[in-house]
Scaffold this active site. Sequence first.
Site, short mmCIF file in Angstrom:
data_model
loop_
_atom_site.label_atom_id
_atom_site.label_comp_id
_atom_site.label_asym_id
_atom_site.label_seq_id
_atom_site.Cartn_x
_atom_site.Cartn_y
_atom_site.Cartn_z
N CYS A 134 56.14 22.13 38.80
CA CYS A 134 56.33 22.15 37.34
C CYS A 134 57.80 21.98 36.94
CB CYS A 134 55.78 23.44 36.77
SG CYS A 134 54.02 23.58 37.09
N HIS A 279 58.38 23.42 29.62
CA HIS A 279 57.25 22.97 30.44
C HIS A 279 55.98 23.54 29.83
CE1 HIS A 279 54.42 22.52 33.60
NE2 HIS A 279 54.41 23.80 33.89
N ASN A 309 48.25 21.08 31.07
CA ASN A 309 49.46 21.24 31.89
C ASN A 309 49.48 20.14 32.96
OD1 ASN A 309 51.25 21.94 33.95
ND2 ASN A 309 50.87 24.14 33.77
N1 COA Z 1 36.68 31.23 31.40
C1 COA Z 1 36.17 32.45 31.17
N2 COA Z 1 36.57 33.55 31.80
C2 COA Z 1 37.54 33.41 32.70
C3 COA Z 1 38.13 32.17 32.99
C4 COA Z 1 37.65 31.04 32.29
N3 COA Z 1 38.15 29.82 32.50
N4 COA Z 1 39.08 32.35 33.92
C5 COA Z 1 39.10 33.66 34.21
N5 COA Z 1 38.16 34.31 33.48
C6 COA Z 1 37.84 35.72 33.47
C7 COA Z 1 38.17 36.41 34.76
O1 COA Z 1 37.15 36.22 35.72
C8 COA Z 1 38.30 37.84 34.33
O2 COA Z 1 37.02 38.38 34.18
P1 COA Z 1 36.72 39.93 34.54
O3 COA Z 1 37.58 40.72 33.60
O4 COA Z 1 35.25 40.07 34.29
O5 COA Z 1 37.12 40.10 35.96
C9 COA Z 1 38.91 37.73 32.93
O6 COA Z 1 38.65 36.39 32.49
C10 COA Z 1 40.39 37.98 32.90
O7 COA Z 1 40.97 37.28 33.99
P2 COA Z 1 42.50 37.21 34.19
O8 COA Z 1 42.79 36.30 35.34
O9 COA Z 1 43.05 38.60 34.23
O10 COA Z 1 42.89 36.50 32.82
P3 COA Z 1 44.30 36.29 32.20
O11 COA Z 1 44.33 36.91 30.87
O12 COA Z 1 45.40 36.61 33.16
O13 COA Z 1 44.28 34.73 31.98
C11 COA Z 1 45.28 32.82 32.95
C12 COA Z 1 44.21 33.87 33.10
C13 COA Z 1 45.23 31.90 34.16
C14 COA Z 1 44.99 32.02 31.70
C15 COA Z 1 46.64 33.54 32.83
O14 COA Z 1 46.81 34.41 33.93
C16 COA Z 1 47.78 32.60 32.78
O15 COA Z 1 47.95 31.88 31.81
N6 COA Z 1 48.64 32.60 33.80
C17 COA Z 1 49.72 31.67 33.87
C18 COA Z 1 49.18 30.40 34.40
C19 COA Z 1 50.12 29.28 34.24
O16 COA Z 1 50.90 29.20 33.32
N7 COA Z 1 50.03 28.37 35.18
C20 COA Z 1 50.83 27.23 35.17
C21 COA Z 1 52.10 27.50 35.84
S1 COA Z 1 53.04 26.08 35.86
#
Ligand code: COA
Length: 352
Positions: A134, A279, A309
């Site tokens: 990224c 980014h 992204n």
């Molecule tokens: N749809 C529905 N539910 C989803 C899901 C989706 N696509 N992805 C995850 N979940 C669920 C999980 O299974 C979890 O369920 P549970 O509570 O029953 O276990 C719940 O949502 C919360 O999961 P979690 O991983 O804690 O969510 P989050 O709030 O951290 O959001 C991201 C997940 C990936 C969106 C978040 O962590 C994020 O944005 N991280 C940064 C990622 C990023 O920027 N990446 C690029 C880097 S360059």
Amino acid sequence: MYAWHTTNSIMVKPNITFNDMKKSRIIGVGHYVPDRIITNEYLSTIMDTNNDWIVERTGIHERRWFTPGKDTVTSMSATASRIAIERAGLSPMDIDFIVFATITPDYFLPGNGVLLQRELGMKTIGALDIRNACSGFIYALSVADQFIKTGMYKNILVVGAEIQSSALDKSDEGRSSAVIFADGAGAAVVSVVEPDQPGILSTHLHAEGQYAEELYCMAPSSSTEVRISKEMIDRGDFLLKMNGNAVFKHAVVRFSEVIQEALEANGKEKSEIDLLVPHQANLRISNYIQQKLGLPDEKVFNNIMYLGNTTAGTIPIALSEAWEQGRLKEGDLVCLAAFGSGFAWASALLNW
Ligand code: COA
């Protein structure tokens, strides 16, 4: 100009003085995104997810995925590059170096830079690939900036392009990253200008490899007996793996730090930024940084809502769109910042 001299038979190049130093400037930007639109509604038909969750957690409504047999990293970057070169008022024959940022090249080897050089029918110029995910575009921009400042090259094509959708786990298990990543290409022509002209003021690059496995893709790998085996495929080693929570926590800290580093290095205040182009990792991350800097909406460029992204592609695509929308005026103070796999993070401060 400086002069070469010898000391004890070794050729020594004296320090280049400030007056000798060239400056580099982005003089043309272009982008290409595939025409296949993947909506949240479509994703919810192939995995257990829904529009509300995706919009609330990522800000993404739709993204573009490539069409196999039509789009490649080379073809997308060639289209973006042709636009950037034309907008710079140059021809591909004027380019004297390529810096190509991608972690999803068409081949394991050679790199994508040489494929682009062939595709654009360029001279036998050097072509360098950068693999900083990224942050790749800012790393590539920094390399181009150094080559121009030292007088080595005049016109460098800097590219960020990715096809991520073929490495996404589209099952329920991979849903947290499958909804985020997307495909696209952006390009910038970076050229030499006089020191009193607008241009790149600084770049700052960082990495912290202890977190490499928080966002990575294991295969193909040179350290297994064969680079890709049926077992590796069955295990999904070729798929992108992300610890979303860890990425989020580190991203918000590092983004803020590296932007502050850029401002301090140039004696600027955050209020002086005309456009922040972060980014496009996740809209919540961009919103957090915007809030921390106290910038109004018109000073932050986001397109993740409709493009997702695209890893190294996000910043050059955003710059191209911002330019098309008239949001980049001559002399504007523009801050680029990125964080991602590595972990690697970076910033660039420039006058447009
Ligand atoms: N749809 C529905 N539910 C989803 C899901 C989706 N696509 N992805 C995850 N979940 C669920 C999980 O299974 C979890 O369920 P549970 O509570 O029953 O276990 C719940 O949502 C919360 O999961 P979690 O991983 O804690 O969510 P989050 O709030 O951290 O959001 C991201 C997940 C990936 C969106 C978040 O962590 C994020 O944005 N991280 C940064 C990622 C990023 O920027 N990446 C690029 C880097 S360059």
